[in-house]
Design a protein around this motif. Structure first.
Motif, short mmCIF file in Angstrom:
data_model
loop_
_atom_site.label_atom_id
_atom_site.label_comp_id
_atom_site.label_asym_id
_atom_site.label_seq_id
_atom_site.Cartn_x
_atom_site.Cartn_y
_atom_site.Cartn_z
N ASN A 4 -2.28 0.68 -6.70
CA ASN A 4 -2.82 1.81 -6.18
C ASN A 4 -1.90 2.54 -5.20
N PRO A 5 -1.72 3.75 -5.04
CA PRO A 5 -0.72 4.43 -4.21
C PRO A 5 -1.36 4.18 -2.78
N TYR A 6 -0.50 4.00 -1.93
CA TYR A 6 -0.91 3.83 -0.32
C TYR A 6 -0.02 4.92 0.36
N LEU A 7 -0.54 6.05 1.02
CA LEU A 7 0.08 6.82 1.67
C LEU A 7 0.14 6.81 3.02
N SER A 8 1.33 7.04 3.56
CA SER A 8 1.26 6.85 5.17
C SER A 8 1.63 8.52 5.66
N PHE A 9 0.93 8.69 6.84
CA PHE A 9 1.26 9.91 7.48
C PHE A 9 1.20 10.01 8.93
#
Length: 133
Positions: A4-9
């Motif tokens: 699963n992609p895990y996005l950082s903001f």
């Protein structure tokens, strides 16, 4: 196994995931902010409303993310979220929605491998590839 992609903001995670929920027709199942976590006392008060973890389900797929503390945040580079659909109208709708206030890198178009393919970076700095075989 599931990947699963895990996005950082950089402080816009909740806004981004509410946007993705709308664009992709998904459902946010988990959203945890720093202030309601066991880490609340170690977290600066201005970060209490920032997202420690969010999980968005789109069909049987999962996209996750969080707000990275400023000292750990890095812009997304060297990857794209690849979104595949078999419906050209859906590909066009999603591409249009995700590209709103973003940057189109390759317009959605017919290619030798797909009925539609396009690339963009959304307004939150996340690169996407939309493909319709």
């Amino acid at each position: 196994m599931q990947l699963n992609p895990y996005l950082s903001f950089n402080g816009q995670c909740e806004e981004a995931f509410r946007f993705y929920e709308q664009c992709l027709g998904g459902k946010i199942g988990v959203i945890l902010n720093y202030g309601s976590s066991p880490m609340a006392e170690q977290t600066p008060s201005e970060w209490h409303n920032k997202i420690m973890h969010v999980r968005l389900a789109v069909g049987d797929q999962v996209l996750m993310g969080s707000d990275s503390p400023p000292e750990y945040y890095e812009e997304t580079k060297g990857m794209s979220i690849s979104l595949n659909t078999s419906d050209t109208a859906e590909a066009e709708r999603i591409f249009q929605a995700l590209s709103e206030n973003g940057t189109v890198r390759m317009a959605l178009q017919e290619t030798f491998w797909a009925a539609r393919f396009g690339m963009l970076v959304d307004r939150f700095g996340i690169p996407w590839m939309v493909n319709c075989e």
